[in-house]
Enzyme design. Structure first.
Site, PDB file in Angstrom:
ATOM      1  N   PHE A   8       1.018  -1.311   0.107  1.00 11.70           N
ATOM      2  CA  PHE A   8       0.197  -0.155   0.042  1.00 11.70           C
ATOM      3  C   PHE A   8       1.078   1.354   0.098  1.00 11.70           C
ATOM      4  O   PHE A   8       0.672   2.289   0.868  1.00 11.70           O
ATOM      5  CB  PHE A   8      -1.105   0.053   1.223  1.00 11.70           C
ATOM      6  CG  PHE A   8      -2.347   0.739   0.698  1.00 11.70           C
ATOM      7  CD1 PHE A   8      -3.216  -0.091  -0.122  1.00 11.70           C
ATOM      8  CD2 PHE A   8      -2.750   1.740   1.299  1.00 11.70           C
ATOM      9  CE1 PHE A   8      -4.278   0.453  -0.361  1.00 11.70           C
ATOM     10  CE2 PHE A   8      -3.963   2.554   0.999  1.00 11.70           C
ATOM     11  CZ  PHE A   8      -4.726   1.744   0.114  1.00 11.70           C
ATOM     12  N   LYS A 219      13.120  -5.344 -16.595  1.00 10.41           N
ATOM     13  CA  LYS A 219      11.901  -5.120 -17.636  1.00 10.41           C
ATOM     14  C   LYS A 219      12.450  -5.803 -18.858  1.00 10.41           C
ATOM     15  O   LYS A 219      11.596  -6.510 -19.687  1.00 10.41           O
ATOM     16  CB  LYS A 219      11.906  -3.575 -17.873  1.00 10.41           C
ATOM     17  CG  LYS A 219      11.339  -3.057 -16.454  1.00 10.41           C
ATOM     18  CD  LYS A 219      11.401  -1.576 -16.278  1.00 10.41           C
ATOM     19  CE  LYS A 219      10.964  -0.925 -15.320  1.00 10.41           C
ATOM     20  NZ  LYS A 219      11.358   0.482 -14.984  1.00 10.41           N
TER      21      LYS A 219
HETATM   22  N1  HSE Z   1      12.478   3.763 -10.950  1.00  6.24           N
HETATM   23  C1  HSE Z   1      11.833   3.198 -11.949  1.00  6.24           C
HETATM   24  C2  HSE Z   1      12.107   4.327 -13.159  1.00  6.24           C
HETATM   25  C3  HSE Z   1      10.325   3.202 -11.740  1.00  6.24           C
HETATM   26  O1  HSE Z   1      12.953   5.080 -12.576  1.00  6.24           O
HETATM   27  O2  HSE Z   1      11.575   4.072 -14.231  1.00  6.24           O
HETATM   28  C4  HSE Z   1       9.547   2.140 -12.375  1.00  6.24           C
HETATM   29  O3  HSE Z   1       9.774   0.952 -12.517  1.00  6.24           O
END
Ligand code: HSE
Length: 333
Positions: A8, A219
């Protein structure tokens, strides 16, 4: 439809707010309300089978730092006590072990619940195991917001580009690094730009994950598995961060009419994150905190998407889209 929100912080609160903002739309679309029947932060939890007021939850968290009155030691025991259909897992990511999020996702899938997550650690470390578990238990498992926040990419590739043979994706997947590099283009020193990114709330809790390229690598691993059907983990990604980029390198790039950007690259054979020289004006030369990705496929050619890669409502918008997809699929049955 009953939802349990696990985590949260910024995203969990954003999602609760989005549920409040879209409650009428959801009830009209499905003929039933979407109720939050449980929520948990890193220490406390709250359950109510009849549904909790999302905005009350946000207000309490902001006022007291706690989402509930009761403390827990085992998050899975809280899930067992809850009545829910979909777990929204948005607890802080742990790139080394998958953290509590991994346990929560596996617990829910083992319990035959659908899961939506933006938690990158579990997906980057144990993707194929989680997908297999979800398929075996006939659960829906969605994670659009884990890559690029509000920028559509995973569902775009799966749904809109479903007939395509996607050959590569190159993109900027970390807003913090892009912000720092854009500031360095204008002569600002690295440390000062990082501090600004942290103040904006964009950087990870430990900014090492951003600047060393680990966040982008998560990612890249998620896209490799989900779009290219590969079986890789975070450890398979060749990673170079931006800490070694000097002001001289930035000036040298500028003299060639180029910029340096931290680019993630995925194909059937490539799995890399590293600084790359990008010609000014190229879609991947964007500045600021935006994320962008260029998808190359055989029929459609290059498609470029750009959007906010993080943020309270922005990331929650991707969770809402996953929720609607799951509810659409469920209502067709
Ligand atoms: N810390 C990441 C960024 C946030 O700067 O893009 C999203 O994953």
């Amino acid at each position: 439809m009953r939802i349990f929100i696990c985590g949260f912080g910024t995203v969990g609160q954003g999602f609760a707010e989005v549920i409040a903002r879209r409650s009428q739309f959801l009830e009209e679309r499905y003929g039933q309300p979407v109720r939050i029947t449980g929520a948990m932060d890193s220490r406390t939890y709250v359950l109510d089978r009849d549904g909790l007021d999302p905005l009350d939850l946000v207000a309490r968290k902001q006022r007291t730092g706690r989402v509930g009155d009761d403390e827990y030691s085992d998050p899975t025991a809280v899930l067992d006590a809850a009545a829910y259909d979909i777990l929204v897992e948005v607890s802080p990511t742990d790139v080394k072990t998958g953290g509590a999020g991994l346990g929560n996702i596996m617990h829910a899938l083992n319990d035959r619940k659908d899961v939506i997550t933006v938690n990158k650690g579990p997906l980057a470390l144990r993707f194929n195991e989680l997908i297999t578990l979800a398929k075996r238990n006939k659960c829906k498992f969605r994670f659009e917001g884990s890559v690029g926040g509000a920028m559509p990419i995973i569902n775009l590739c799966h749904e809109n580009l479903r007939g395509e043979n996607i050959t590569s994706i190159r993109g900027i997947f970390n807003g913090t690094c892009n912000f720092i590099l854009s500031k360095m283009d204008k002569g600002q020193p690295f440390e000062q730009a990082l501090k600004e990114a942290q103040q904006m709330g964009y950087a990870e809790t430990d900014p090492t994950n951003d600047i060393e390229g680990y966040d982008s690598a998560c990612k890249v691993a998620i896209l490799a598995n989900s779009v290219f059907g590969r079986n890789v983990t975070f450890d398979d990604v060749k990673i170079t961060g931006i800490t070694g980029i000097t002001e001289e390198a930035i000036s040298m790039a500028a003299s060639l009419n180029m910029v340096i950007r931290l680019i993630g690259e995925i194909s059937d054979t490539k799995l890399e994150v590293g600084p790359r020289l990008i010609p000014k004006g190229h879609p991947l030369s964007i500045s600021g905190t935006l994320n962008t990705a260029q998808i190359i496929s055989d029929l459609a050619g290059p498609i470029t998407v750009t959007g906010r890669g993080a943020g309270r409502l922005e990331t929650a918008s991707a969770i809402l889209s996953d929720l609607i997809s799951i509810m659409d699929e469920r209502s067709e049955v």
